[in-house]
Design a protein around this motif. Structure first.
Motif, PDB file in Angstrom:
ATOM      1  N   LEU A  74       0.840  -1.211   0.000  1.00  0.00           N
ATOM      2  CA  LEU A  74       0.000   0.000   0.000  1.00  0.00           C
ATOM      3  C   LEU A  74       0.868   1.251   0.000  1.00  0.00           C
ATOM      4  N   ILE A  75       1.942   1.196   0.820  1.00  0.00           N
ATOM      5  CA  ILE A  75       2.832   2.361   0.911  1.00  0.00           C
ATOM      6  C   ILE A  75       3.516   2.612  -0.427  1.00  0.00           C
ATOM      7  N   SER A  76       4.009   1.524  -1.024  1.00  0.00           N
ATOM      8  CA  SER A  76       4.815   1.729  -2.237  1.00  0.00           C
ATOM      9  C   SER A  76       3.987   2.312  -3.380  1.00  0.00           C
ATOM     10  N   LEU A  77       2.714   2.040  -3.368  1.00  0.00           N
ATOM     11  CA  LEU A  77       1.865   2.646  -4.402  1.00  0.00           C
ATOM     12  C   LEU A  77       1.961   4.161  -4.349  1.00  0.00           C
ATOM     13  N   GLN A  78       1.757   4.680  -3.115  1.00  0.00           N
ATOM     14  CA  GLN A  78       1.795   6.138  -2.972  1.00  0.00           C
ATOM     15  C   GLN A  78       3.228   6.658  -3.136  1.00  0.00           C
ATOM     16  N   ALA A  79       4.180   5.842  -2.656  1.00  0.00           N
ATOM     17  CA  ALA A  79       5.586   6.259  -2.753  1.00  0.00           C
ATOM     18  C   ALA A  79       5.961   6.482  -4.209  1.00  0.00           C
ATOM     19  N   ARG A  80       5.536   5.572  -5.082  1.00  0.00           N
ATOM     20  CA  ARG A  80       5.854   5.699  -6.488  1.00  0.00           C
ATOM     21  C   ARG A  80       5.248   6.970  -7.060  1.00  0.00           C
ATOM     22  N   LYS A  81       4.057   7.219  -6.630  1.00  0.00           N
ATOM     23  CA  LYS A  81       3.353   8.399  -7.152  1.00  0.00           C
ATOM     24  C   LYS A  81       4.072   9.682  -6.739  1.00  0.00           C
ATOM     25  N   LEU A  82       4.569   9.677  -5.501  1.00  0.00           N
ATOM     26  CA  LEU A  82       5.222  10.905  -5.004  1.00  0.00           C
ATOM     27  C   LEU A  82       6.740  10.829  -5.165  1.00  0.00           C
ATOM     28  N   SER A  83       7.229   9.835  -5.917  1.00  0.00           N
ATOM     29  CA  SER A  83       8.677   9.640  -6.127  1.00  0.00           C
ATOM     30  C   SER A  83       9.430   9.532  -4.808  1.00  0.00           C
ATOM     31  N   VAL A  84       8.896   8.781  -3.890  1.00  0.00           N
ATOM     32  CA  VAL A  84       9.553   8.606  -2.590  1.00  0.00           C
ATOM     33  C   VAL A  84      10.184   7.220  -2.553  1.00  0.00           C
ATOM     34  N   GLN A  85      11.392   7.191  -2.007  1.00  0.00           N
ATOM     35  CA  GLN A  85      12.068   5.901  -1.860  1.00  0.00           C
ATOM     36  C   GLN A  85      11.766   5.365  -0.460  1.00  0.00           C
ATOM     37  N   VAL A  86      11.379   4.097  -0.373  1.00  0.00           N
ATOM     38  CA  VAL A  86      11.017   3.530   0.933  1.00  0.00           C
ATOM     39  C   VAL A  86      12.075   2.515   1.332  1.00  0.00           C
ATOM     40  N   LYS A  87      12.583   2.663   2.542  1.00  0.00           N
ATOM     41  CA  LYS A  87      13.570   1.684   3.027  1.00  0.00           C
ATOM     42  C   LYS A  87      13.080   1.104   4.342  1.00  0.00           C
ATOM     43  N   THR A  88      13.317  -0.181   4.548  1.00  0.00           N
ATOM     44  CA  THR A  88      12.930  -0.786   5.832  1.00  0.00           C
ATOM     45  C   THR A  88      14.160  -1.372   6.504  1.00  0.00           C
ATOM     46  N   HIS A  89      14.235  -1.242   7.787  1.00  0.00           N
ATOM     47  CA  HIS A  89      15.333  -1.850   8.569  1.00  0.00           C
ATOM     48  C   HIS A  89      14.686  -2.654   9.678  1.00  0.00           C
ATOM     49  N   ILE A  90      14.918  -3.919   9.689  1.00  0.00           N
ATOM     50  CA  ILE A  90      14.364  -4.744  10.769  1.00  0.00           C
ATOM     51  C   ILE A  90      15.518  -5.409  11.497  1.00  0.00           C
ATOM     52  N   GLU A  91      15.618  -5.173  12.770  1.00  0.00           N
ATOM     53  CA  GLU A  91      16.709  -5.762  13.552  1.00  0.00           C
ATOM     54  C   GLU A  91      16.552  -7.278  13.517  1.00  0.00           C
ATOM     55  N   PRO A  92      17.656  -7.997  13.337  1.00  0.00           N
ATOM     56  CA  PRO A  92      17.499  -9.453  13.263  1.00  0.00           C
ATOM     57  C   PRO A  92      17.039 -10.069  14.599  1.00  0.00           C
ATOM     58  N   ASP A  93      16.461 -11.237  14.511  1.00  0.00           N
ATOM     59  CA  ASP A  93      16.008 -12.013  15.689  1.00  0.00           C
ATOM     60  C   ASP A  93      15.064 -11.263  16.615  1.00  0.00           C
ATOM     61  N   LEU A  94      14.193 -10.501  16.049  1.00  0.00           N
ATOM     62  CA  LEU A  94      13.219  -9.782  16.888  1.00  0.00           C
ATOM     63  C   LEU A  94      12.146 -10.750  17.359  1.00  0.00           C
ATOM     64  N   PRO A  95      11.643 -10.560  18.585  1.00  0.00           N
ATOM     65  CA  PRO A  95      10.524 -11.416  19.015  1.00  0.00           C
ATOM     66  C   PRO A  95       9.235 -10.993  18.311  1.00  0.00           C
ATOM     67  N   LYS A  96       8.268 -11.873  18.342  1.00  0.00           N
ATOM     68  CA  LYS A  96       6.971 -11.497  17.788  1.00  0.00           C
ATOM     69  C   LYS A  96       6.277 -10.565  18.773  1.00  0.00           C
ATOM     70  N   VAL A  97       5.273  -9.842  18.285  1.00  0.00           N
ATOM     71  CA  VAL A  97       4.578  -8.900  19.180  1.00  0.00           C
ATOM     72  C   VAL A  97       3.121  -9.325  19.317  1.00  0.00           C
ATOM     73  N   LEU A  98       2.515  -8.862  20.451  1.00  0.00           N
ATOM     74  CA  LEU A  98       1.106  -9.178  20.686  1.00  0.00           C
ATOM     75  C   LEU A  98       0.325  -7.908  20.413  1.00  0.00           C
ATOM     76  N   CYS A  99      -0.559  -7.930  19.447  1.00  0.00           N
ATOM     77  CA  CYS A  99      -1.236  -6.691  19.113  1.00  0.00           C
ATOM     78  C   CYS A  99      -2.510  -6.939  18.339  1.00  0.00           C
ATOM     79  N   ASP A 100      -3.252  -5.859  18.230  1.00  0.00           N
ATOM     80  CA  ASP A 100      -4.412  -5.873  17.354  1.00  0.00           C
ATOM     81  C   ASP A 100      -3.870  -5.553  15.960  1.00  0.00           C
ATOM     82  N   ARG A 101      -3.735  -6.560  15.199  1.00  0.00           N
ATOM     83  CA  ARG A 101      -2.981  -6.438  13.957  1.00  0.00           C
ATOM     84  C   ARG A 101      -3.557  -5.363  13.029  1.00  0.00           C
ATOM     85  N   THR A 102      -4.862  -5.388  12.873  1.00  0.00           N
ATOM     86  CA  THR A 102      -5.486  -4.438  11.954  1.00  0.00           C
ATOM     87  C   THR A 102      -5.220  -3.004  12.392  1.00  0.00           C
TER      88      THR A 102
END
Ligand code: ADP
Length: 681
Positions: free
Chosen positions: A539-567
């Motif tokens: 969803l993000i990349s759709l808008q990013a392309r439109k606005l010529s924005v570069q999207v980068k993600t950094h996820i620390e390795p071995d992260l635990p899962k989280v408990l949340c309301d996903r939606t």
């Protein structure tokens, strides 16, 4: 640099046409040429073999002629020598007896002579001698039987005053056989006066047997013949059934002429009379075989050529009908081939593209750095993802459009990589459709949010209306009671109790709405941070392309899962990302980078929390905006609702965390919130 394949494709189109339009006449002409060539070669070879045979035969004939001439020469020389010897017999004027003795000796030395006679001028015999090697030749019919030949010879001799010969004649012998003989008459002269004749009778057979060098006539049949071919005397025998070479030579003698005939029974030239003919024949066979092989090879090549032309025509038709752009590059990055669809996609002609390398004319200038890095990685041998990757190209008119690139190594027939082959799909239309669906999706969401807000507002107003109206009524009544006179405290306290009851009810209404919001607690689930990001990235990349924005993600390795309301968390991330991208949508902002980070929380006491942050490089938050940032319905955007951040904060707080923000370096804002790791609760 024109691409070799392109050239082949074009020329083959022509070839294929030539094949089609003139296949039959061309084939007929080729067959005619081949037939003529074959005929010529066969004729030439037959002629060569024939000539070789003829040459061989003429060689044999020439040798035979020469040998015949030599044989005649032998006989003539011996006859002349005999004449000289015979003349010597008369020198010392012998007596008839002495003469007979000498003649006897002479006859013993010369087998070719059968009889010698000394005659007077009237041809009367004075003396004679017969050869000792056979019985007297004239025993059967008498010497007079040969008188005419003797006369003829001696007349001629007298006329010539020299030796003369009679024509040959047959003498029957006593034993029933006979022999051909020849008279030699030698006129004798004494003191200038004729003094008789010396007669010598030659046997033709002995002339052949004794006067010719045996070496010379080996392998031949040699004979004296008459004009009609009748053989008078023969030496040697002819082999039957074989070709015979014949040579005839005249033996001219004074007074007569004999015909010497020589037959060679040498075999006529066989199939291979000699090495030359054999060689020529072998070469002929070899030549015909080579011609046949060449013809076969030619047929095979023509077929292969036709197949190749068909295949190339097929390939060209396929390439031309493709809507996918195709491009080949060599290992140095030079473009070596482009198809019509690729040229059409970009608006460049093939000539403008072929041979180009870095930077390609269709690279947008602002992305050249990135593309160069990508090309360097590719040229270093790194395989691109099989499903392809997206990129942006620039048309000749400067307009940009998104493309999907699928690359594969170009391997030649030897299995060596010679470059890269890429297929391009113009995905502008696909993007447009996606953008449309995203916009309508957003609109729907906004409408849904508004509907929820409106619903809640109307629910609240409806539910609160009654208690508020009741409170207002009781309050007015109480005020009236106080103003109008004496009333009992009991009445007042009743009114106040009623007010309190209604207020309590209003409180319950509000609590029930709050509970409605809190109900979502029940849908919490354990989910990996990566999954959360993966869900929103498209969803993000759709808008990013439109606005010529570069999207980068950094996820620390071995992260635990989280408990949340996903939606809800996804909604938060989406809101924060969207705000961040919108803050960079200004012409003065060139570096448009949105970073999504997930890491363990560093705040003391929160080690089991996972922190999400969204950083942008946008215009930042001014103190005025900051003051009302989380106020519902506060917005600085024309189409904004102003509910996003307040909702985000609510969700963050519902999860026990906080939504915070701080300025980003060198510009922009970073929003953070944390969620509990799943093992914690
Ligand atoms: P909306 O996005 O509908 O305006 P929000 O509650 O999400 O509503 O945002 C409220 C306001 O906060 C925005 O109008 C904007 O002015 C400001 N804002 C939010 N996020 C950012 C950001 N990342 N950078 C700068 N301003 C922001």
């Amino acid at each position: 640099m024109p691409h070799p394949l392109a050239g082949i494709g074009a020329s083959h189109a022509v070839n294929a046409e030539a094949f089609d339009s003139s296949r039959i006449p061309f084939g007929r002409r080729r067959r005619f040429l081949w037939a003529s060539l074959l005929l010529l070669v066969v004729a030439l070879l037959v002629m060569l073999v024939w000539l070789a045979g003829r040459y061989e035969a003429s060689q044999v004939q020439t040798r035979l002629e020469r040998d015949a001439a030599d044989a005649v020469g032998d006989i003539r020389a011996r006859l002349i020598r005999n004449v000289q010897s015979l003349q010597a017999l008369q020198f010392n004027d012998p007596t008839p007896n002495a003469w007979r003795n000498e003649a006897g000796t002479f006859l013993r030395q010369h087998r070719e002579l059968v009889r010698m006679e000394w005659r007077d001028n009237e041809l009367r015999t004075l003396s004679h001698a017969d050869t000792p090697f056979r019985s007297s030749v004239f025993a059967r019919y008498g010497r007079d039987s040969a008188h005419s030949e003797v006369l003829q010879a001696c007349r001629t001799a007298r006329r010539f005053s020299g030796p003369a010969y009679s024509s040959s004649y047959f003498v029957p012998l006593v034993d029933g056989l006979g022999m051909e003989v020849l008279e030699l008459c030698l006129p004798l002269v004494k003191a200038g006066q004729p003094a008789g004749y010396l007669l010598a009778t030659y046997a033709l057979q002995e002339l052949l047997d004794d006067l010719i060098d045996g070496q010379r006539v080996r392998g031949y049949e040699i004979s004296f013949t008459e004009g009609d071919g009748t053989r008078l005397a023969v030496r040697g025998t002819s082999r039957k059934g074989s070709r015979v070479f014949t040579a005839q030579q005249l033996l001219d003698l004074p007074g007569t002429t004999l015909v010497l005939r020589m037959d060679s029974w040498r075999a006529a030239p066989d199939l291979f009379p000699n090495v030359l003919t054999a060689l020529v024949t072998a070469m002929a066979i070899a030549l015909v075989s080579i011609l046949a092989l060449l013809g076969k090879d030619m047929r095979r090549r023509l077929k292969a050529e036709r197949d190749l032309a068909d295949a190339l025509a097929f390939r060209k038709a396929m390439e031309d009908s493709l809507v996918t752009g195709l491009r080949a590059r060599d290992l140095q990055g030079h473009i070596t081939y482009v198809n019509p669809a690729f040229c059409q996609m970009l608006g460049f002609s093939a000539e403008e593209l072929l041979g180009q390398s870095d930077p390609a004319p269709y690279w947008p200038p602002e992305l050249v750095d990135e593309y160069q890095k990508r090309q360097a990685i590719r040229l270093a041998g790194d395989l691109p993802p099989r499903e392809g990757f997206e990129s942006v190209f620039m048309r000749k008119d400067g307009s940009r459009f998104p493309v999907l690139i699928i690359e594969a190594p170009l391997i030649n027939a030897q299995g060596v990589q010679t470059g890269w082959m890429s297929a391009f799909l113009d995905i502008s239309e696909q993007r447009r459709v996606e953008e449309l669906s995203r916009a309508s999706h957003e609109r729907l969401q906004a409408t849904a949010r508004l509907a929820t807000v409106g619903e809640m507002a109307s629910l609240l107003s409806h539910e609160l209306n009654q208690p508020l109206a009741a409170i207002s009524g009781y309050a007015t009544g109480s005020l009236n009671m106080l103003r109008d006179g004496p009333h009992t405290t009991a009445d007042l306290s009743l009114a106040l109790r009623r007010i309190s009851e209604q207020a309590e009810r209003a409180g319950k209404v509000i609590k029930s709405v709050h509970d409605f919001v809190r109900r979502r607690d029940q849908v919490r689930e354990v989910v990996a941070p990566q999954v959360l990001l993966d869900a929103i990235l498209p969803l993000i990349s759709l808008q990013a392309r439109k606005l010529s924005v570069q999207v980068k993600t950094h996820i620390e390795p071995d992260l635990p899962k989280v408990l949340c309301d996903r939606t809800m968390v996804e909604q938060v991330l989406l809101n924060l990302a969207r705000n961040g991208m919108q803050s960079m949508d200004r012409p003065d902002i060139k570096r448009r980078l949105l970073q999504l980070r997930v890491a363990r929380a560093k705040t003391p006491g929160r080690e089991h929390w996972v922190e999400f942050s969204v950083s942008d490089g946008g215009h930042g938050i001014t103190p005025e905006v900051e003051e009302q940032l989380f106020t519902p319905f506060f917005t600085t955007k024309a189409e904004g609702m102003g509910l996003g951040l307040s909702l985000c904060r609510t969700v963050a707080e519902q999860h026990g965390g906080l939504l915070a923000f701080k300025p980003n370096e060198p510009q922009g804002t970073t929003f953070t919130f944390s969620l509990p790791a799943s093992g914690m609760t």
